[in-house]
Design an enzyme around this catalytic site. Structure first.
Site, PDB file in Angstrom:
ATOM      1  N   SER A  52       0.816  -1.211   0.000  1.00 43.74           N
ATOM      2  CA  SER A  52       0.000   0.000   0.000  1.00 43.74           C
ATOM      3  C   SER A  52       0.852   1.265   0.000  1.00 43.74           C
ATOM      4  CB  SER A  52      -0.911   0.012   1.227  1.00 43.74           C
ATOM      5  OG  SER A  52      -1.657  -1.170   1.292  1.00 43.74           O
TER       6      SER A  52
HETATM    7  N1  SAM Z   1      -0.735  -4.492   3.943  1.00 42.87           N
HETATM    8  C1  SAM Z   1      -0.039  -4.893   2.761  1.00 42.87           C
HETATM    9  C2  SAM Z   1       1.364  -4.334   2.731  1.00 42.87           C
HETATM   10  O1  SAM Z   1       1.707  -3.510   3.575  1.00 42.87           O
HETATM   11  O2  SAM Z   1       2.113  -4.747   1.852  1.00 42.87           O
HETATM   12  C3  SAM Z   1      -0.735  -4.563   1.491  1.00 42.87           C
HETATM   13  C4  SAM Z   1      -1.943  -5.362   1.306  1.00 42.87           C
HETATM   14  S1  SAM Z   1      -2.506  -5.548  -0.316  1.00 42.87           S
HETATM   15  C5  SAM Z   1      -3.103  -3.973  -0.684  1.00 42.87           C
HETATM   16  C6  SAM Z   1      -3.921  -6.538   0.011  1.00 42.87           C
HETATM   17  C7  SAM Z   1      -3.622  -7.955   0.349  1.00 42.87           C
HETATM   18  O3  SAM Z   1      -4.830  -8.543   0.792  1.00 42.87           O
HETATM   19  C8  SAM Z   1      -3.151  -8.783  -0.817  1.00 42.87           C
HETATM   20  O4  SAM Z   1      -1.915  -9.337  -0.527  1.00 42.87           O
HETATM   21  C9  SAM Z   1      -4.243  -9.849  -0.974  1.00 42.87           C
HETATM   22  O5  SAM Z   1      -3.736 -11.085  -1.384  1.00 42.87           O
HETATM   23  C10 SAM Z   1      -4.804  -9.898   0.420  1.00 42.87           C
HETATM   24  N2  SAM Z   1      -6.164 -10.456   0.556  1.00 42.87           N
HETATM   25  C11 SAM Z   1      -7.248 -10.245  -0.215  1.00 42.87           C
HETATM   26  N3  SAM Z   1      -8.286 -10.925   0.281  1.00 42.87           N
HETATM   27  C12 SAM Z   1      -7.862 -11.552   1.404  1.00 42.87           C
HETATM   28  C13 SAM Z   1      -8.464 -12.407   2.370  1.00 42.87           C
HETATM   29  N4  SAM Z   1      -9.734 -12.750   2.299  1.00 42.87           N
HETATM   30  N5  SAM Z   1      -7.712 -12.860   3.363  1.00 42.87           N
HETATM   31  C14 SAM Z   1      -6.399 -12.525   3.471  1.00 42.87           C
HETATM   32  N6  SAM Z   1      -5.779 -11.744   2.594  1.00 42.87           N
HETATM   33  C15 SAM Z   1      -6.498 -11.266   1.583  1.00 42.87           C
END
Ligand code: SAM
Length: 663
Positions: A52
């Site tokens: 992000s």
């Molecule tokens: N917080 C992260 C960072 O600092 O790098 C960025 C997160 S990224 C924007 C969103 C993440 O949410 C992705 O890696 C995606 O695979 C994960 N995601 C989406 N749906 C999810 C779920 N139901 N459970 C766990 N992770 C999930």
């Protein structure tokens, strides 16, 4: 980054700021992207996911109102970066990621960096992690259709849940839900955001292919279905260019028809073919269609010197100096531009009695202090008492002469004066004195007013830089568009302009990723204002050499341009097998050129900086070419343009704007 993008934008929570300062973001990025770690933007990581934007991480963390004893659940570990920030502030962090490779990599990184208070789980985060519930804070880093009930159930009394929620998968509102002591759930909206989708039992259904887009709407591009067929179509529709200086431009000029503004882009700021072809088209427009002036992506005061020179306007001696001598010098101080301005001067001389002289103006915003001097110089000559007032007003800005960006930073910190009122008042005074001043020399009056407008817009631009890339980009393009309109008005009701800028300013922003990000540009503003009377031309190339630097303020080099990406428009053009051509896109004889090429794909943009090693991240973006331009001009293999050197000065007259006498 933390001061400029986090603190300056209003995040004042000391624990969040300290955490952001202490976690090395580069440790959470793939090695090839490390150099972008301190840009305030999201970046791609493995599995098509993103790390992000730092500002959003800070905003969400601050919204959680964490205390040192809190236990936090994060959904969407991604790279692990946000988990590390949370772990610096709270006692325990539990984080869940649905993609196993991401979860494993994040766990390893966090361990190596010594974060002993984070536990990573691979699984569906929409169901929470009941074993460790309840949580004082829950943060979801992916956008869901609703707030998952399982997460609400795992929130402690007094606990805060922050999550992006939206009806579609693209855009969300950041929502904070607080479980009150009464058991009630209080919901607050914190603003619009854009996250990857939350996929899971209480989120969106599994990854689906994106539906067919009606026009470019920012969705991720699918690989081309029939690239060979598209290349073949281009090959058939293309009109070959044999030699630049003797090419027949009749059909293109016909297509341009009665347009009032023709915008001609460039895919790099350092390719000879683009500059030469653009000059040929411009000459034809001036000679055959009565176009009045050229407006470039360059500084107003420098272009003003060129303008006076090409129009043969008196007092050459007062104009001496090195026009376009600041970085990136080669962008305008090159033989290709030199040859064009020489032509324009000669043409103006020859047509002295039969046509209005062709002008040459700069649209850009980066000359705040030269412009201040120009306004003062003008007023000293024409109205010394007003010059005194101007000196007093502009003195607000002069301490920042060496570093105008520092002015923006200081002004928004609230500890220094904002000089907006002074800059705007000066412009207003000049406009109000129009009748008194204009008669003396209309070009000089235009020059002074435009410099004053530039100071006012640049003042805003430097402050906007600290609110985000969009605002400052938009202010710059709006300034360029305003300047263009001022010039058209100055030249009279039937005036016509040719604009020379990078493709990214010229191609309609609504047809590219820029539009999706909320950015506008000169091309879009022209289409909105002039409709069909704006004709937008873009350039492209596959490979060759380019004049560019490897970083800002570094010396120019001749660099090799890598062959185009397999999923790009450039590759389609390359595979057409045609070395150079014009491709009409607005109303092509074969309408399928427009429809078949409309599906968004990658396009390359090289500016004054070229980074071949990170080309995909640094230089490619998604666009829908036929919506972006009315015409594409292609040169498969291109060469770096030729910068002019000071040594060459002896060959030019003493009043030449590139070469001060005796330099
Ligand atoms: N917080 C992260 C960072 O600092 O790098 C960025 C997160 S990224 C924007 C969103 C993440 O949410 C992705 O890696 C995606 O695979 C994960 N995601 C989406 N749906 C999810 C779920 N139901 N459970 C766990 N992770 C999930």
């Amino acid at each position: 980054m933390v001061n400029a993008h986090i603190v300056a934008r209003g995040i004042r929570d000391a624990a969040v700021v300290a955490a952001m300062q202490s976690v090395p973001r580069e440790a959470f990025l793939p090695p090839e992207l490390e150099e972008f770690a301190y840009e305030d933007c999201p970046l791609p990581i493995q599995k098509g996911q993103t790390i992000s934007q730092p500002y959003i991480v800070a905003l969400m963390t601050a919204a959680l109102r964490l205390g040192p004893n809190d236990r936090v659940l994060e959904i969407g570990t991604g790279s692990g970066y946000a988990a590390a920030i949370l772990a610096r502030i709270a006692r325990e962090v539990y984080t869940i990621e649905r993609h196993a490779p991401l979860a494993e990599l994040a766990e390893e990184r966090l361990r190596e960096l010594g974060f002993a208070n984070v536990r990573v789980l691979r699984g569906d985060g929409t169901l929470g992690w009941p074993e460790h519930a309840p949580y004082d804070a829950i943060v979801v880093a992916a956008g869901g259709p609703t707030v998952p009930q399982a997460l609400l159930d795992q929130l402690a009394v007094g606990g805060r849940l922050v999550i992006p929620v939206g009806e579609g998968r693209e855009l969300q509102t950041l929502v904070r839900v607080t479980r009150e002591a009464s058991g009630e759930m209080r919901r607050e909206e914190l603003g619009d955001v854009r996250f990857v989708p939350l996929i899971g039992a209480q989120g969106w259904a599994g990854d689906q292919p994106a539906p067919e887009p009606p026009a470019w709407d920012g969705r991720v591009v699918r690989p081309p279905r029939h690239p060979e067929a598209l290349s073949h179509l281009i090959s058939e529709a293309a009109v070959p260019i044999e030699a630049i200086e003797s090419s027949d431009l009749g059909a293109l000029i016909e297509r341009i028809g009665d347009a009032r503004v023709v915008l001609i882009g460039e895919a790099t700021h350092g390719t000879s073919e683009f500059y030469r072809m653009r000059a040929e088209i411009t000459k034809a427009l001036i000679e055959k269609r009565g176009f009045d002036f050229v407006a470039i992506e360059g500084d107003w005061p420098d272009a003003a010197r060129v303008n006076r020179w090409v129009q043969g306007l008196g007092d050459g001696a007062a104009l001496l100096g090195d026009a376009f001598a600041r970085f990136p010098t080669w962008m305008w101080r090159n033989h290709e531009t030199l040859s064009f301005i020489g032509w324009l001067r000669e043409r103006n001389e020859k047509a002295r009695d039969t046509a209005r002289p062709g002008g040459f103006y700069g649209l850009d915003l980066y000359s705040m202090f030269t412009s201040i001097h120009a306004v003062l110089g003008y007023l000293d000559r024409i109205d010394p008492s007003v010059a005194e007032i101007a000196r007093e007003r502009y003195s607000c800005l002069t301490p920042w002469q060496a570093d105008p960006q520092a002015y923006g930073r200081a002004a928004i910190s609230g500890r220094y004066r904002v000089c907006e009122a002074e800059a705007v008042a000066m412009l207003r005074d000049l406009l109000e004195r129009r009748l008194k001043y204009v008669g003396e020399d209309p070009e000089r009056y235009l020059d002074a007013v435009q410099n004053a407008a530039l100071v006012a817009n640049a003042e805003r631009h430097y402050r906007a830089m600290y609110y985000g890339a969009n605002e400052s980009w938009n202010l710059r393009d709006q300034h360029m568009f305003q300047t263009l309109q001022t010039l058209l008005a100055f030249r009279g009701p039937d005036a016509k302009a040719v604009v020379w800028e990078h493709n990214s300013h010229v191609g309609d922003a609504r047809a590219t990723e820029m539009g999706v990000r909320g950015q506008t540009n000169v091309g879009r503003l022209c289409r909105e204002r002039f409709g069909e009377s704006a004709f937008l031309i873009g350039f492209g190339t596959d490979h060759g050499t380019v004049a560019a630097a490897n970083d800002w303020d570094q010396p120019m080099q001749v660099m090799r341009v890598r062959p185009a990406h397999p999923e790009s428009y450039e590759r389609l053009c390359h595979d057409s097998g045609r070395p150079a051509f014009l491709l009409h896109l607005r109303e092509p004889e074969r309408p399928e050129v427009r429809t078949e090429l409309a599906e968004p794909r990658l396009e390359r943009a090289i500016g004054v900086v070229y980074r071949p090693d990170t080309e995909l991240q640094s230089h490619y973006f998604h666009a829908s070419l036929p919506h972006q331009f009315d015409e594409l001009i292609w040169f498969d293999e291109t060469r770096a343009l030729q910068p002019v050197t000071r040594v060459e000065s002896s060959r030019f007259p003493g009043d030449h704007p590139f070469f001060p006498a005796g330099a």
